[in-house]
Design a protein around this motif. Structure first.
Motif, PDB file in Angstrom:
ATOM      1  N   LEU A  51       0.813  -1.215   0.000  1.00 58.24           N
ATOM      2  CA  LEU A  51       0.000   0.000   0.000  1.00 58.24           C
ATOM      3  C   LEU A  51       0.847   1.266   0.000  1.00 58.24           C
ATOM      4  N   THR A  52       2.155   1.132  -0.179  1.00 58.81           N
ATOM      5  CA  THR A  52       3.068   2.263  -0.030  1.00 58.81           C
ATOM      6  C   THR A  52       3.120   3.200  -1.228  1.00 58.81           C
ATOM      7  N   PRO A  53       3.218   2.711  -2.462  1.00 61.57           N
ATOM      8  CA  PRO A  53       3.418   3.626  -3.586  1.00 61.57           C
ATOM      9  C   PRO A  53       2.306   4.657  -3.734  1.00 61.57           C
ATOM     10  N   ALA A  54       2.676   5.839  -4.218  1.00 61.83           N
ATOM     11  CA  ALA A  54       1.678   6.876  -4.482  1.00 61.83           C
ATOM     12  C   ALA A  54       0.622   6.332  -5.436  1.00 61.83           C
ATOM     13  N   GLY A  55      -0.637   6.624  -5.141  1.00 58.70           N
ATOM     14  CA  GLY A  55      -1.738   6.134  -5.952  1.00 58.70           C
ATOM     15  C   GLY A  55      -2.348   4.843  -5.455  1.00 58.70           C
ATOM     16  N   SER A  56      -1.750   4.244  -4.421  1.00 53.54           N
ATOM     17  CA  SER A  56      -2.277   2.974  -3.905  1.00 53.54           C
ATOM     18  C   SER A  56      -3.691   3.107  -3.359  1.00 53.54           C
ATOM     19  N   GLU A  57      -4.045   4.324  -2.944  1.00 53.48           N
ATOM     20  CA  GLU A  57      -5.376   4.528  -2.381  1.00 53.48           C
ATOM     21  C   GLU A  57      -6.468   4.388  -3.440  1.00 53.48           C
ATOM     22  N   MET A  58      -6.084   4.322  -4.718  1.00 48.14           N
ATOM     23  CA  MET A  58      -7.059   4.211  -5.803  1.00 48.14           C
ATOM     24  C   MET A  58      -7.389   2.757  -6.139  1.00 48.14           C
ATOM     25  N   LYS A  59      -6.704   1.816  -5.526  1.00 46.03           N
ATOM     26  CA  LYS A  59      -6.929   0.397  -5.818  1.00 46.03           C
ATOM     27  C   LYS A  59      -7.660  -0.273  -4.664  1.00 46.03           C
ATOM     28  N   ASN A  60      -8.431  -1.309  -4.969  1.00 48.61           N
ATOM     29  CA  ASN A  60      -9.133  -2.076  -3.947  1.00 48.61           C
ATOM     30  C   ASN A  60      -8.619  -3.513  -3.926  1.00 48.61           C
ATOM     31  N   HIS A  61      -8.625  -4.114  -2.742  1.00 50.59           N
ATOM     32  CA  HIS A  61      -8.104  -5.462  -2.565  1.00 50.59           C
ATOM     33  C   HIS A  61      -9.063  -6.263  -1.691  1.00 50.59           C
ATOM     34  N   ALA A  62      -8.977  -7.582  -1.808  1.00 49.58           N
ATOM     35  CA  ALA A  62      -9.822  -8.462  -0.999  1.00 49.58           C
ATOM     36  C   ALA A  62      -8.983  -9.608  -0.449  1.00 49.58           C
ATOM     37  N   VAL A  63      -9.298  -9.998   0.783  1.00 52.27           N
ATOM     38  CA  VAL A  63      -8.661 -11.142   1.426  1.00 52.27           C
ATOM     39  C   VAL A  63      -9.762 -12.150   1.740  1.00 52.27           C
ATOM     40  N   ALA A  64      -9.610 -13.371   1.242  1.00 54.33           N
ATOM     41  CA  ALA A  64     -10.646 -14.389   1.394  1.00 54.33           C
ATOM     42  C   ALA A  64     -10.716 -14.918   2.825  1.00 54.33           C
ATOM     43  N   LYS A  65     -11.806 -15.602   3.107  1.00 56.36           N
ATOM     44  CA  LYS A  65     -12.045 -16.120   4.452  1.00 56.36           C
ATOM     45  C   LYS A  65     -10.982 -17.122   4.887  1.00 56.36           C
ATOM     46  N   ASP A  66     -10.433 -17.874   3.918  1.00 58.72           N
ATOM     47  CA  ASP A  66      -9.435 -18.880   4.264  1.00 58.72           C
ATOM     48  C   ASP A  66      -7.996 -18.370   4.088  1.00 58.72           C
ATOM     49  N   GLU A  67      -7.842 -17.045   3.964  1.00 53.77           N
ATOM     50  CA  GLU A  67      -6.518 -16.431   3.882  1.00 53.77           C
ATOM     51  C   GLU A  67      -6.241 -15.644   5.155  1.00 53.77           C
ATOM     52  N   LEU A  68      -4.987 -15.633   5.555  1.00 57.63           N
ATOM     53  CA  LEU A  68      -4.588 -14.894   6.756  1.00 57.63           C
ATOM     54  C   LEU A  68      -3.809 -13.658   6.328  1.00 57.63           C
ATOM     55  N   ALA A  69      -4.232 -12.497   6.808  1.00 52.83           N
ATOM     56  CA  ALA A  69      -3.559 -11.244   6.464  1.00 52.83           C
ATOM     57  C   ALA A  69      -2.618 -10.825   7.592  1.00 52.83           C
ATOM     58  N   ILE A  70      -1.401 -10.456   7.213  1.00 51.16           N
ATOM     59  CA  ILE A  70      -0.491  -9.797   8.151  1.00 51.16           C
ATOM     60  C   ILE A  70      -0.492  -8.325   7.753  1.00 51.16           C
ATOM     61  N   ILE A  71      -1.047  -7.484   8.590  1.00 53.43           N
ATOM     62  CA  ILE A  71      -1.286  -6.078   8.244  1.00 53.43           C
ATOM     63  C   ILE A  71      -0.392  -5.179   9.091  1.00 53.43           C
ATOM     64  N   ALA A  72       0.484  -4.419   8.430  1.00 49.64           N
ATOM     65  CA  ALA A  72       1.447  -3.587   9.145  1.00 49.64           C
ATOM     66  C   ALA A  72       1.307  -2.122   8.758  1.00 49.64           C
ATOM     67  N   ALA A  73       1.460  -1.268   9.763  1.00 47.38           N
ATOM     68  CA  ALA A  73       1.440   0.179   9.548  1.00 47.38           C
ATOM     69  C   ALA A  73       2.417   0.828  10.522  1.00 47.38           C
ATOM     70  N   PRO A  74       2.978   1.965  10.151  1.00 46.20           N
ATOM     71  CA  PRO A  74       3.886   2.670  11.057  1.00 46.20           C
ATOM     72  C   PRO A  74       3.112   3.426  12.128  1.00 46.20           C
ATOM     73  N   VAL A  75       3.830   3.841  13.150  1.00 49.30           N
ATOM     74  CA  VAL A  75       3.253   4.616  14.246  1.00 49.30           C
ATOM     75  C   VAL A  75       3.839   6.023  14.200  1.00 49.30           C
ATOM     76  N   TYR A  76       2.968   7.016  14.112  1.00 49.19           N
ATOM     77  CA  TYR A  76       3.400   8.411  14.170  1.00 49.19           C
ATOM     78  C   TYR A  76       2.743   9.037  15.396  1.00 49.19           C
ATOM     79  N   SER A  77       3.554   9.438  16.361  1.00 48.75           N
ATOM     80  CA  SER A  77       3.040  10.087  17.579  1.00 48.75           C
ATOM     81  C   SER A  77       1.969   9.256  18.267  1.00 48.75           C
ATOM     82  N   GLY A  78       2.191   7.937  18.322  1.00 53.64           N
ATOM     83  CA  GLY A  78       1.285   7.057  19.038  1.00 53.64           C
ATOM     84  C   GLY A  78       0.016   6.693  18.314  1.00 53.64           C
ATOM     85  N   ARG A  79      -0.079   7.022  17.025  1.00 54.10           N
ATOM     86  CA  ARG A  79      -1.273   6.746  16.229  1.00 54.10           C
ATOM     87  C   ARG A  79      -0.901   6.132  14.889  1.00 54.10           C
ATOM     88  N   ILE A  80      -1.887   5.545  14.231  1.00 53.94           N
ATOM     89  CA  ILE A  80      -1.730   5.144  12.839  1.00 53.94           C
ATOM     90  C   ILE A  80      -1.878   6.406  11.994  1.00 53.94           C
TER      91      ILE A  80
END
Length: 276
Positions: A51-80
């Motif tokens: 989700l990092t490259p510029a323009g990523s907010e314009m795309k949609n993605h799906a994770v199926a019920k039998d898939e496991l997502a590892i979701i990472a985000a940075p922390v800025y001042s104690g928040r996402i």
């Protein structure tokens, strides 16, 4: 005739995971390296949703019920950060199990992990595990070292072990119970301040365009000079860390002061935390 009721123990259903989805917003690569290490400990086939490259907010993605997502985000001042939250919201789950990863720069992760949990559960994910890892701070430099070169070898080993433990937990689950993670609601107030961005030294800049390519918000443009839209800059410092000649640097007094404060008060090594 009286009827006798017996407690019958039904076999526990195991969750069958077909694939791992690595989902991350990682401007300087620390979150990416962390989720890759967690995935190695799981030993299952995977796909990447970067989700990092510029323009990523314009795309949609799906994770199926039998898939496991590892979701990472940075922390800025104690928040996402808002840009990370916006991009994570482009990924929809279907009751899909999720491992949440908050990556912070050795100060505190405060409300970031619980905020990430709230965001992802609204999107159809079920939190099976959470974690807080340390990554090299965006303001790290030779003058102000803050978690330099992290995640390092020790972090990678712990991430792989965490991944293995997550898989052991998932294999024993039928339903995913609610998982408590640290943090408060309402979340702490997001940091503000005046618009600011790194500067470019024209004498050492070779106009290679690396800063523009690495900027996750597209706020840098390179022609016969480098121009930065300060309103769109999130101070992620991807351009600084990837500039091949060191031409990109901070001159903003607030950023330099914060870097000195962090290096002085939060120099002691912190270790990853796991919530299973």
């Amino acid at each position: 005739m009286p009827v006798t009721l017996y407690n019958v123990r039904l076999p526990r259903l195991s969750m069958d995971i077909s694939k791992i989805k690595l989902v991350y917003y990682s401007p300087t690569g620390t979150g990416k390296r962390t989720v890759e290490a967690i995935r190695k400990g799981m030993g299952i086939d995977y796909d990447v949703i970067d989700l990092t490259p510029a323009g990523s907010e314009m795309k949609n993605h799906a994770v199926a019920k039998d898939e496991l997502a590892i979701i990472a985000a940075p922390v800025y001042s104690g928040r996402i950060p808002a840009v990370a939250a916006e991009r994570v919201r482009t990924v929809k789950g279907d009751g899909s199990p999720a491992v949440l990863v908050a990556v912070y720069g050795n100060r505190e992760f405060e409300d970031a992990l619980i905020e990430l949990k709230d965001i992802t559960e609204e999107l159809g994910f079920k939190t099976v595990a959470g974690s807080a890892f340390i990554g090299q701070h965006s303001f790290d430099s030779e003058e102000t070292p803050i978690a330099t070169n992290r995640p390092d070898g020790e972090d990678v080993k712990k991430a792989m072990d965490f991944g293995a433990k997550v898989m052991e937990k998932v294999k024993g689950l039928g339903e995913i119970p609610d998982l408590e993670v640290p943090g408060d609601r309402p979340y702490r107030k997001s940091g503000g301040g005046d618009p600011r961005s790194p500067e470019t030294d024209p004498d050492s800049c070779i106009l290679c365009g690396m800063c523009a390519r690495m900027c996750p918000t597209g706020c840098v443009e390179v022609s016969d000079l480098v121009e930065t839209d300060k309103e769109k800059c999130t101070a992620c410092t991807a351009c600084v860390q990837n500039c091949p000649t060191g031409a990109r640097h901070w001159k903003h007094e607030g950023i330099l002061g914060a870097a000195k404060w962090l290096a002085t008060n939060f120099g002691a090594r912190k270790e990853p935390e796991f919530f299973l």
